[in-house]
Scaffold this active site. Structure first.
Site, PDB file in Angstrom:
ATOM      1  N   CYS A 292      26.602  47.830  44.224  1.00 57.06           N
ATOM      2  CA  CYS A 292      25.179  48.017  43.922  1.00 57.06           C
ATOM      3  C   CYS A 292      25.288  49.905  44.155  1.00 57.06           C
ATOM      4  CB  CYS A 292      24.412  47.886  44.736  1.00 57.06           C
ATOM      5  SG  CYS A 292      22.161  47.527  43.911  1.00 57.06           S
TER       6      CYS A 292
ATOM      7  N   GLU B 269      29.182  37.890  43.612  1.00 55.04           N
ATOM      8  CA  GLU B 269      28.609  36.608  44.361  1.00 55.04           C
ATOM      9  C   GLU B 269      26.627  35.913  43.448  1.00 55.04           C
ATOM     10  OE1 GLU B 269      30.572  36.435  48.415  1.00 55.04           O
ATOM     11  OE2 GLU B 269      28.393  37.431  48.282  1.00 55.04           O
TER      12      GLU B 269
ATOM     13  N   LEU C  70       9.273  45.780  47.534  1.00 53.65           N
ATOM     14  CA  LEU C  70       9.088  47.176  47.506  1.00 53.65           C
ATOM     15  C   LEU C  70       9.294  47.624  49.303  1.00 53.65           C
ATOM     16  CD1 LEU C  70       6.716  48.727  46.479  1.00 53.65           C
ATOM     17  CD2 LEU C  70       4.955  47.708  47.847  1.00 53.65           C
ATOM     18  N   HIS C  71       8.998  46.421  50.331  1.00 54.42           N
ATOM     19  CA  HIS C  71       9.400  47.210  51.408  1.00 54.42           C
ATOM     20  C   HIS C  71       8.620  48.219  52.415  1.00 54.42           C
ATOM     21  CE1 HIS C  71      12.533  44.579  50.807  1.00 54.42           C
ATOM     22  NE2 HIS C  71      13.088  44.595  50.527  1.00 54.42           N
TER      23      HIS C  71
ATOM     24  N   SER D  21      14.704  41.393  39.791  1.00 54.52           N
ATOM     25  CA  SER D  21      13.584  41.882  40.907  1.00 54.52           C
ATOM     26  C   SER D  21      14.653  43.132  40.282  1.00 54.52           C
ATOM     27  CB  SER D  21      14.284  41.454  41.585  1.00 54.52           C
ATOM     28  OG  SER D  21      14.556  41.851  42.960  1.00 54.52           O
TER      29      SER D  21
ATOM     30  N   CYS E 222      19.084  36.817  50.901  1.00 51.52           N
ATOM     31  CA  CYS E 222      18.764  37.718  50.562  1.00 51.52           C
ATOM     32  C   CYS E 222      19.732  38.662  51.361  1.00 51.52           C
ATOM     33  CB  CYS E 222      17.037  37.798  50.108  1.00 51.52           C
ATOM     34  SG  CYS E 222      16.067  36.776  49.521  1.00 51.52           S
TER      35      CYS E 222
ATOM     36  N   ASN F 112      17.139  39.294  56.497  1.00 54.27           N
ATOM     37  CA  ASN F 112      18.794  38.962  56.766  1.00 54.27           C
ATOM     38  C   ASN F 112      19.285  39.959  58.004  1.00 54.27           C
ATOM     39  OD1 ASN F 112      17.818  36.271  56.258  1.00 54.27           O
ATOM     40  ND2 ASN F 112      17.977  36.998  54.167  1.00 54.27           N
TER      41      ASN F 112
ATOM     42  N   CYS G 115      20.499  32.943  41.166  1.00 55.80           N
ATOM     43  CA  CYS G 115      20.498  33.943  41.766  1.00 55.80           C
ATOM     44  C   CYS G 115      21.493  34.922  41.946  1.00 55.80           C
ATOM     45  CB  CYS G 115      20.303  33.993  42.997  1.00 55.80           C
ATOM     46  SG  CYS G 115      20.067  35.617  43.855  1.00 55.80           S
TER      47      CYS G 115
ATOM     48  N   CYS H  59      19.888  51.108  49.827  1.00 55.23           N
ATOM     49  CA  CYS H  59      19.343  50.276  50.713  1.00 55.23           C
ATOM     50  C   CYS H  59      19.957  49.835  51.999  1.00 55.23           C
ATOM     51  CB  CYS H  59      18.518  48.952  50.473  1.00 55.23           C
ATOM     52  SG  CYS H  59      17.958  49.789  48.830  1.00 55.23           S
TER      53      CYS H  59
ATOM     54  N   GLU I 272      21.681  46.039  40.756  1.00 61.62           N
ATOM     55  CA  GLU I 272      20.221  46.752  40.646  1.00 61.62           C
ATOM     56  C   GLU I 272      20.204  46.777  38.669  1.00 61.62           C
ATOM     57  OE1 GLU I 272      17.273  48.004  41.298  1.00 61.62           O
ATOM     58  OE2 GLU I 272      16.844  47.482  39.461  1.00 61.62           O
TER      59      GLU I 272
ATOM     60  N   CYS J 108      20.328  45.931  53.645  1.00 59.54           N
ATOM     61  CA  CYS J 108      21.015  45.406  52.478  1.00 59.54           C
ATOM     62  C   CYS J 108      23.049  45.310  52.505  1.00 59.54           C
ATOM     63  CB  CYS J 108      20.484  45.596  51.284  1.00 59.54           C
ATOM     64  SG  CYS J 108      21.593  44.415  49.668  1.00 59.54           S
TER      65      CYS J 108
HETATM   66  N1  SAH Z   1      18.425  46.129  43.202  1.00 54.17           N
HETATM   67  C1  SAH Z   1      17.550  44.730  42.924  1.00 54.17           C
HETATM   68  C2  SAH Z   1      18.092  43.137  43.129  1.00 54.17           C
HETATM   69  C3  SAH Z   1      18.270  42.657  43.890  1.00 54.17           C
HETATM   70  S1  SAH Z   1      17.441  41.575  45.151  1.00 54.17           S
HETATM   71  C4  SAH Z   1      16.421  44.575  43.563  1.00 54.17           C
HETATM   72  O1  SAH Z   1      16.267  45.604  45.209  1.00 54.17           O
HETATM   73  O2  SAH Z   1      14.838  43.848  43.456  1.00 54.17           O
HETATM   74  C5  SAH Z   1      17.824  41.515  46.396  1.00 54.17           C
HETATM   75  C6  SAH Z   1      16.286  41.594  47.636  1.00 54.17           C
HETATM   76  O3  SAH Z   1      16.250  41.363  49.043  1.00 54.17           O
HETATM   77  C7  SAH Z   1      15.547  42.122  47.467  1.00 54.17           C
HETATM   78  O4  SAH Z   1      14.639  42.798  47.109  1.00 54.17           O
HETATM   79  C8  SAH Z   1      15.853  43.096  48.634  1.00 54.17           C
HETATM   80  O5  SAH Z   1      15.405  44.230  49.125  1.00 54.17           O
HETATM   81  C9  SAH Z   1      16.318  42.140  49.656  1.00 54.17           C
HETATM   82  N2  SAH Z   1      16.838  42.486  50.352  1.00 54.17           N
HETATM   83  C10 SAH Z   1      18.270  43.215  50.700  1.00 54.17           C
HETATM   84  N3  SAH Z   1      18.869  43.144  52.517  1.00 54.17           N
HETATM   85  C11 SAH Z   1      17.825  41.573  53.054  1.00 54.17           C
HETATM   86  C12 SAH Z   1      17.955  41.239  53.992  1.00 54.17           C
HETATM   87  N4  SAH Z   1      19.220  42.198  54.607  1.00 54.17           N
HETATM   88  N5  SAH Z   1      17.598  40.352  54.672  1.00 54.17           N
HETATM   89  C13 SAH Z   1      16.461  40.330  53.836  1.00 54.17           C
HETATM   90  N6  SAH Z   1      15.724  40.528  52.440  1.00 54.17           N
HETATM   91  C14 SAH Z   1      17.269  41.446  51.795  1.00 54.17           C
END
Ligand code: SAH
Length: 346
Positions: A114, A94, A221-222, A197, A339, A296, A107, A118, A166, A121
């Site tokens: 992936c 997508e 980072l989170h 990213s 995201c 989300n 995007c 995480c 990634e 996600c």
């Molecule tokens: N793998 C790469 C590219 C994906 S970017 C990376 O991690 O940066 C997707 C972004 O959305 C990342 O910052 C991820 O941490 C964030 N993300 C993943 N799940 C999410 C969710 N449920 N709500 C908000 N952000 C989320």
């Protein structure tokens, strides 16, 4: 048995020139075909009208153009568009078009599924099937550029590698795609309008720094506390924060380019002052920007968006320490385009 035809877009310009010479033609023909493939994003050899019929047939006999196909396009009530993109082997990824008053951002995905895990996600729930080729990444950008012109009357202005996958685990293909996107023979976009990213693969961040790339870097980072980060992003056990930070310091020393951090604040996970303070300690070595993104929900009960008092606390602590903060609302939620929601659901 007929041998499988080769994807012509896997060839570099020089290889294409050599191919024509090997066929007794002029090397220059390679440049013409290259321009059709990349500058004009041709879908077929038919379209290449300044190439003779015989040559087009010869190309047809030897090669295929494995173009992506936008299978389904969904539009959100906020203008966001999500494309379900079918690849030549019928796998789906997508990509998302995000419009604002002044910009259109694409995007794009870098992998089918992936490699990472995480917990918050939706894409992580899909197994990694394969890496995307440079042309499959490029085509997603072209499709969104076309949609931007059609629906918003302006070209695409920015690209973020924040779709599925990634990017740093498909490093060579992502860099090759960016090379095409930025080259005058491709889309001629400025690399400063492109952000890659990553969840943080230290070795690849250093490699990127050594390559002196000109695009921007964002890090998901989170949490800046190992124990917390490993609990929500298990691969952090393999690439701990100290290694990530060292790689980012190296990146900054080479590129002098500001680092953006993506950060979601969850209730009971990372919503205390000690979490915000750890974040400050982690990123204050270089000019940084923290994008606090809205969570989300992806249909499980483990994670909940923190309340606004926690976001205010983060903002206050970061700003007091000279770190730029933005708190962003998600776009395209109603079509699962926000995201972390990309999971080939419809
Ligand atoms: N793998 C790469 C590219 C994906 S970017 C990376 O991690 O940066 C997707 C972004 O959305 C990342 O910052 C991820 O941490 C964030 N993300 C993943 N799940 C999410 C969710 N449920 N709500 C908000 N952000 C989320």
């Amino acid at each position: 048995m007929q041998t499988k035809k080769k994807d012509i877009r896997a060839l570099t310009k020089d290889q294409l020139r050599d191919f024509f010479v090997s066929q007794g033609d002029k090397a220059f023909r390679g440049n013409q075909v290259y321009e059709w493939l990349w500058g004009k994003a041709a879908y077929s050899f038919e379209e290449m009208t300044n190439i003779s019929k015989e040559t087009r047939q010869m190309l047809e006999d030897n090669f295929v153009i494995n173009h992506i196909k936008v299978d389904q396009m969904q539009r959100s009530s906020d203008g966001t568009i999500k494309n379900a993109v079918r690849l030549h082997d019928d796998l789906i990824v997508e990509s998302v078009l995000i419009p604002t008053d002044t910009r259109t951002t694409a995007c794009v995905s870098s992998q089918v599924g992936c490699s990472l895990d995480c917990k918050f996600c939706a894409t992580a729930k899909l197994k990694r099937m394969r890496n995307l080729n440079p042309d499959e990444i490029y085509d997603q950008v072209v499709a969104i550029d076309n949609e931007s012109r059609l629906y918003f009357d302006r070209p695409l202005s920015n690209i973020v590698f924040m779709g599925m996958g990634e990017p740093l685990m498909n490093y060579n293909n992502v860099l090759a795609a960016i090379e095409k996107i930025t080259s005058p023979e491709g889309l001629g976009m400025s690399p400063r309008r492109i952000t890659v990213s990553t969840s943080g693969v230290p070795k690849m961040i250093k490699k990127m720094a050594d390559t002196e790339v000109k695009f921007k870097l964002a890090v998901s980072l989170h949490s800046a506390i190992d124990e917390v980060r490993t609990s929500i992003m298990p691969f952090n056990a393999t690439f701990p924060l100290a290694d990530l930070r060292e790689a980012l310091q190296y990146w900054y020393s080479k590129t002098k380019s500001r680092i953006t951090y993506e950060y979601v604040v969850w209730r009971g996970v990372n919503d205390k002052p000690k979490d915000a303070e750890a974040l400050v300690q982690f990123c204050k070595f270089a000019p940084s920007k923290v994008n606090i993104i809205e969570y989300n929900p992806i249909g499980d009960e483990m994670f909940h968006q923190a309340d606004s008092a926690a976001l205010d606390m983060y903002r206050e602590i970061l700003e007091r320490n000279g770190i730029t903060v933005t708190v962003r609302r998600s776009r395209g939620k109603d079509i699962d385009a926000a995201c972390g929601q990309l999971a080939n659901k419809s």
